[in-house]
Design a protein around this motif. Structure first.
Motif, PDB file in Angstrom:
ATOM      1  N   MET A 146       0.828  -1.211   0.000  1.00  0.00           N
ATOM      2  CA  MET A 146       0.000   0.000   0.000  1.00  0.00           C
ATOM      3  C   MET A 146       0.856   1.251   0.000  1.00  0.00           C
ATOM      4  O   MET A 146       1.790   1.365   0.803  1.00  0.00           O
ATOM      5  N   ALA A 147       0.503   2.197  -0.866  1.00  0.00           N
ATOM      6  CA  ALA A 147       1.211   3.485  -0.842  1.00  0.00           C
ATOM      7  C   ALA A 147       0.897   4.183   0.473  1.00  0.00           C
ATOM      8  O   ALA A 147      -0.249   4.199   0.924  1.00  0.00           O
ATOM      9  N   GLY A 148       1.899   4.756   1.079  1.00  0.00           N
ATOM     10  CA  GLY A 148       1.681   5.625   2.235  1.00  0.00           C
ATOM     11  C   GLY A 148       1.581   4.933   3.568  1.00  0.00           C
ATOM     12  O   GLY A 148       2.321   5.257   4.498  1.00  0.00           O
ATOM     13  N   VAL A 166      10.107   6.997  -3.565  1.00  0.00           N
ATOM     14  CA  VAL A 166      10.160   5.776  -4.395  1.00  0.00           C
ATOM     15  C   VAL A 166       8.804   5.609  -5.105  1.00  0.00           C
ATOM     16  O   VAL A 166       8.737   5.337  -6.309  1.00  0.00           O
ATOM     17  N   THR A 167       7.735   5.809  -4.350  1.00  0.00           N
ATOM     18  CA  THR A 167       6.386   5.693  -4.930  1.00  0.00           C
ATOM     19  C   THR A 167       6.205   6.695  -6.062  1.00  0.00           C
ATOM     20  O   THR A 167       5.662   6.372  -7.121  1.00  0.00           O
ATOM     21  N   ALA A 168       6.697   7.923  -5.828  1.00  0.00           N
ATOM     22  CA  ALA A 168       6.545   8.974  -6.838  1.00  0.00           C
ATOM     23  C   ALA A 168       7.334   8.657  -8.105  1.00  0.00           C
ATOM     24  O   ALA A 168       6.887   8.958  -9.215  1.00  0.00           O
ATOM     25  N   SER A 191       9.127   5.407  -9.098  1.00  0.00           N
ATOM     26  CA  SER A 191       8.967   4.125  -9.789  1.00  0.00           C
ATOM     27  C   SER A 191       7.572   3.509  -9.620  1.00  0.00           C
ATOM     28  O   SER A 191       7.124   2.775 -10.501  1.00  0.00           O
ATOM     29  N   GLY A 192       6.883   3.820  -8.508  1.00  0.00           N
ATOM     30  CA  GLY A 192       5.531   3.277  -8.324  1.00  0.00           C
ATOM     31  C   GLY A 192       4.575   3.907  -9.335  1.00  0.00           C
ATOM     32  O   GLY A 192       3.873   3.218 -10.072  1.00  0.00           O
ATOM     33  N   SER A 193       4.585   5.229  -9.370  1.00  0.00           N
ATOM     34  CA  SER A 193       3.723   5.964 -10.304  1.00  0.00           C
ATOM     35  C   SER A 193       4.371   6.132 -11.673  1.00  0.00           C
ATOM     36  O   SER A 193       3.684   6.415 -12.663  1.00  0.00           O
ATOM     37  N   GLY A 194       5.683   5.981 -11.724  1.00  0.00           N
ATOM     38  CA  GLY A 194       6.466   6.316 -12.921  1.00  0.00           C
ATOM     39  C   GLY A 194       5.973   5.718 -14.229  1.00  0.00           C
ATOM     40  O   GLY A 194       6.006   6.408 -15.264  1.00  0.00           O
ATOM     41  N   ALA A 225       6.706  -2.742   0.594  1.00  0.00           N
ATOM     42  CA  ALA A 225       7.299  -2.687  -0.745  1.00  0.00           C
ATOM     43  C   ALA A 225       6.505  -1.701  -1.581  1.00  0.00           C
ATOM     44  O   ALA A 225       5.320  -1.475  -1.331  1.00  0.00           O
ATOM     45  N   MET A 226       7.154  -1.094  -2.553  1.00  0.00           N
ATOM     46  CA  MET A 226       6.442  -0.313  -3.562  1.00  0.00           C
ATOM     47  C   MET A 226       6.834  -0.888  -4.918  1.00  0.00           C
ATOM     48  O   MET A 226       7.887  -0.582  -5.472  1.00  0.00           O
ATOM     49  N   PRO A 227       6.013  -1.820  -5.419  1.00  0.00           N
ATOM     50  CA  PRO A 227       6.267  -2.392  -6.753  1.00  0.00           C
ATOM     51  C   PRO A 227       5.691  -1.465  -7.827  1.00  0.00           C
ATOM     52  O   PRO A 227       5.180  -0.392  -7.512  1.00  0.00           O
TER      53      PRO A 227
END
Ligand SMILES: NC(=O)C1=CN([C@@H]2O[C@H](COP(=O)(O)OP(=O)(O)OC[C@H]3O[C@@H](n4cnc5c(N)ncnc54)[C@H](O)[C@@H]3O)[C@@H](O)[C@H]2O)C=CC1
Ligand SMILES: O=C(O)[C@@H]1CCC=N1
Length: 198
Positions: A22-24, A97-99, A101-104, A46-48
């Motif tokens: 989960m993000a956040g 990281v979320t910003a 590669s997660g959202s990338g 993890a942020m996949p």
């Protein structure tokens, strides 16, 4: 949702570790949810990203202090099965990281959409514009992955003096264009990930 899940699974969780994507939501909040459900379990985050669905993902992985090396290793291997894994030492780093590669992937897909539309506006058939846009992003990604040169050097190698690329980059690299908007977008996504912590 996590609270409801905790209630349903709580008694069965003892002895396990929880790996959240989960993000956040922080390890502390997740540990507390598990604790309320009757389970004292270590939490890893993890942020996949969606390229994991084709085996080309990249995940950030953070293990809270409570996680054992074996649990961390199992989570690493789980994520590694669908791509690369980058461990992070500080949980806070998962927001950026979320910003990135997660959202990338969405940023890259937006570029594909815009290239495709621009090609069509110049008269290319939709399937031709689509193949060119997608093939270009795939090929550039392959070069970034396969070659040792920096992204900057690869960009410069495409840019012939006074040529077509230079004409396009003069627009994209204006100070108020990508050099300003990309960091702003990453700031906004990072801030949103922090907000999602609750
Ligand atoms: N979409 C992405 O690329 C990534 C998403 N994540 C994380 O994954 C999580 C899900 O994100 P998305 O798949 O994008 O969202 P989504 O909204 O597309 O999917 C959520 C799914 O959960 C279901 N759902 C919602 N509440 C439920 C409940 N109480 N019980 C059972 N099912 C329920 C919904 O029906 C939906 O199918 C989020 O926490 C997000 O931060 C993490 C990395 C990447
Ligand atoms: O948009 C989101 O919040 C999630 C996290 C990373 C990708 N999708």
């Amino acid at each position: 949702m996590i609270d409801a899940l905790g209630k349903a699974l709580g008694p069965r969780l003892n002895g396990a570790a929880l790996l959240s994507v989960m993000a956040g939501r922080t390890c502390e909040a997740l540990s507390e949810a598990a604790r309320l459900a009757g389970a004292e379990i270590p939490v890893l985050r993890a942020m996949p990203n969606t390229p994991s669905s084709v085996g080309a993902g990249i995940s950030g992985l953070y293990a809270s202090a409570a996680a054992t090396p074996e649990q961390t290793s199992i989570c690493h291997d789980l994520l590694f099965a669908v791509g690369d894994v980058v461990p992070v030492e500080n949980e806070n780093d998962l927001s950026v990281v979320t910003a990135i590669s997660g959202s990338g992937p969405a940023y890259v897909f937006l570029l594909a959409e815009l290239l495709e539309k621009a090609g069509q506006q110049h008269g290319l058939a939709p399937n031709v514009a689509r193949r060119l846009a997608r093939g270009t992003i795939y090929g550039a990604g392959r070069m970034l992955d396969d070659l040792p040169e920096s992204a900057e050097d690869l960009r410069k190698a495409v840019t012939s003096p006074n040529g077509t690329t230079a004409a396009a980059l003069a627009i994209l690299m204006k100070p108020d264009a990508w050099p300003e908007t990309v960091p702003k977008a990453i700031d906004a996504a990072t801030k949103r990930a922090d907000e999602l912590a609750g």
